[in-house]
Design a protein around this motif. Sequence first.
Motif, PDB file in Angstrom:
ATOM      1  N   ARG B  60       0.861  -1.107  -0.068  1.00 33.67           N
ATOM      2  CA  ARG B  60      -0.184  -0.065   0.072  1.00 33.67           C
ATOM      3  C   ARG B  60       0.737   1.830  -0.257  1.00 33.67           C
ATOM      4  O   ARG B  60       0.109   2.144  -0.650  1.00 33.67           O
ATOM      5  CB  ARG B  60      -0.830   0.209   1.309  1.00 33.67           C
ATOM      6  N   GLU B  61       1.856   1.030   0.718  1.00 32.81           N
ATOM      7  CA  GLU B  61       2.788   1.997   1.216  1.00 32.81           C
ATOM      8  C   GLU B  61       3.526   2.727  -0.437  1.00 32.81           C
ATOM      9  O   GLU B  61       3.960   3.705  -0.794  1.00 32.81           O
ATOM     10  CB  GLU B  61       4.166   2.128   2.509  1.00 32.81           C
ATOM     11  N   PRO B  64       0.499   3.134  -6.053  1.00 32.54           N
ATOM     12  CA  PRO B  64      -0.217   3.615  -6.340  1.00 32.54           C
ATOM     13  C   PRO B  64      -1.547   3.841  -5.886  1.00 32.54           C
ATOM     14  O   PRO B  64      -2.128   2.262  -6.263  1.00 32.54           O
ATOM     15  CB  PRO B  64      -0.095   4.544  -7.624  1.00 32.54           C
ATOM     16  N   ALA B  65      -2.295   4.268  -5.403  1.00 37.33           N
ATOM     17  CA  ALA B  65      -3.771   3.329  -4.971  1.00 37.33           C
ATOM     18  C   ALA B  65      -4.552   2.651  -5.641  1.00 37.33           C
ATOM     19  O   ALA B  65      -4.985   1.274  -5.676  1.00 37.33           O
ATOM     20  CB  ALA B  65      -4.445   3.875  -4.198  1.00 37.33           C
ATOM     21  N   ASN B  66      -4.640   3.102  -7.276  1.00 32.70           N
ATOM     22  CA  ASN B  66      -5.649   2.480  -8.083  1.00 32.70           C
ATOM     23  C   ASN B  66      -4.727   0.371  -8.143  1.00 32.70           C
ATOM     24  O   ASN B  66      -5.185  -0.236  -8.692  1.00 32.70           O
ATOM     25  CB  ASN B  66      -5.436   2.303  -9.424  1.00 32.70           C
ATOM     26  N   PHE B  68      -2.758  -0.450  -6.305  1.00 33.35           N
ATOM     27  CA  PHE B  68      -2.834  -1.407  -5.194  1.00 33.35           C
ATOM     28  C   PHE B  68      -3.802  -2.123  -5.225  1.00 33.35           C
ATOM     29  O   PHE B  68      -3.952  -3.700  -4.458  1.00 33.35           O
ATOM     30  CB  PHE B  68      -2.911  -0.429  -3.780  1.00 33.35           C
ATOM     31  N   ARG B  69      -5.399  -1.694  -5.079  1.00 31.97           N
ATOM     32  CA  ARG B  69      -6.184  -2.226  -5.256  1.00 31.97           C
ATOM     33  C   ARG B  69      -6.055  -3.251  -6.147  1.00 31.97           C
ATOM     34  O   ARG B  69      -6.585  -4.344  -5.627  1.00 31.97           O
ATOM     35  CB  ARG B  69      -7.398  -1.261  -5.606  1.00 31.97           C
ATOM     36  N   GLN B  72      -3.996  -6.402  -4.570  1.00 36.22           N
ATOM     37  CA  GLN B  72      -4.860  -6.745  -3.439  1.00 36.22           C
ATOM     38  C   GLN B  72      -6.252  -7.945  -4.160  1.00 36.22           C
ATOM     39  O   GLN B  72      -6.116  -9.353  -3.417  1.00 36.22           O
ATOM     40  CB  GLN B  72      -5.147  -5.919  -2.610  1.00 36.22           C
ATOM     41  N   GLY B 141      -8.801  -2.425   2.176  1.00 39.72           N
ATOM     42  CA  GLY B 141      -7.478  -0.854   3.111  1.00 39.72           C
ATOM     43  C   GLY B 141      -8.300  -2.253   4.877  1.00 39.72           C
ATOM     44  O   GLY B 141      -7.220  -1.899   5.376  1.00 39.72           O
TER      45      GLY B 141
END
Lengths: 273, 177
Positions: B60-61, B64-66, B68-69, B72, B141
Amino acid sequence: MFATRKREIDCGLLAKSLIFQWPMLFLQYYLWIAPHLLLGWTLVASFRRGMHRRLPIFFAYAAFETFQFLTLLALSLLSPFPRDIYNWTLVLETGISSCLMLAVIYELANTLLLTQSSRAELLRPLLRWTLVVLMFVAAVSSAALSGATVRRVTNIFQVLDFSSSLVEVGMLVTLFLFSRTLHISWRNRATGVALGFGISACINLATTALRSGLGKSAFIAVDITQMAAFHVCVLVWLVYLYLPNRALAFAGSGLGKSDIQFWDQELQRITGR
Amino acid sequence: MIIPTIFVVLAFLGLLLILYIAKGHHSTAGNLDQLASQLRSVDVDAFRNLIDHREQDYLRERLPANEFRGIQRERMLAAVEYVRAAASNAAILIRLAEAARQNSDPAVAQAADKLLDNAIRLRLYAFRVVPRLYFGMLMPGVSLAPIDLADAYDTITRQVVMLGCLQYPTRGMSSAL
C-alpha cells in the motif's frame, strides 16, 4: 310399479357408483393399513437389531404411530361412527406425533453429528436458530393460509399439520446440508430414518399447503398423497434396516501409500520453511 | 393460491435436495482411493504471505492506490484458491479419518479421532474465511488476516502423518515430525 322401477334404477346407480368407488376405497384402506403393518414389521426388526438402544426416540415414535393407527382404526369401526371423538383424537395424536418427530430429528442430530465437540459447537446453535425461524415462518404462514372452515377441529388440524411439516422439512434440510457441507458420513440406518422422514415431510408440506389453497375439494386427494408418502417413508426405513451397515465397508481401509506420501511432502514443505 | 404454490415449490426443492444429498452419501461410501486422488497441494508459506498484513501495508505504501487495489484483488483471489484447496483436502481427511477410527488399535483410533475433529474445524473455518477474503477484495484497506487457517492446516498435516506412522510403522515416515 313406478316405485319398483325407481328402486331398480337406484340400485343400478348404487352398484355402478360402487364399482367406480371400489378401487378408490381399496386404495384408501390399503394406504391406511399397509404402511402401519410394515411399520410394525420395522418395529420388530429394529428391536432385534438393537435400534431401540441407539435411536430410542425413533423407536418410541414408531410405537406411537402404530398405537395411533390402532386407536383410529378401532374408532372408525364403531357404529355409529363417533366423528367428533375421532377428529379430536386425530388432532391430539397428530400433535404428540409431531413433537415426537421433532425429538427424533434432534436425536438424529445428536447421534450423527454431535459426537464431535467442534460439530456440536456449530450445530447446536444452528439447529436452535433454525427452529426459531421455522416456528416464526410457520406461525405467519399458517395465518396467511388459513382457509378457515366452519369446523374448529379441522382448522386446528390443518394448522398443526402444516406447521409441523414445515418445521420438519426445515430441520431435516438443515441437517442434510450440514452433513453435506462438512462431508460427514452418516451411518446407514440413521440415513434411512432421516431420508424416510424427509420424503414424508416434504410431500406433507406440499399437500397441506395445497389443501389450504384448494379447500375441501382437495381433502381426499391430499389424504391419499400423504398416506402414500408415509408408505414410501416406511419402505425406506425397512430397506435401510436390511442394508449392511456402511461403517463396515470402511473397516480395514485407511491411508493409502499415495496419501501418506502426499501428506509427508506437505509436512516437509511446512517444516522446511 | 400464491402462498400455497410457494410452499409446494419449496417442498419439492427440499425433497430434491434431500434425495441428492442422500444419494451422495451412498456414492462416496467406502470409495477412499477415489477420494485420495483428489488431494491438492497447498503451499502454506505462500498462503501466509498472501494474507500477511505487513506485506499488505508494504504494498500500500509503495504502490499507487489503483494499482494496489488491483494487486490486492489478485492476492485475495489467490488466497481464496488456497483456502478452497485446504478445505477440499480437509473433506478428504474427514473420510480417511472416519475410516481409520474403525481400526482395532486404540492409538490409531484416537489419532484418527483428533484428526477428524481438526479436519472438521479447518473446514468450518474455511467456510468463514472465504467471505472475509472476498470482503478484503472489496475493501483493500481492511485487515482480515485469517492466519489461524494456515496454523490449522499445519496441525492436520502433522496429525495425518502421525496417523500414517501409527498405521504403518515400518514405512519410514517423515523426519519432519
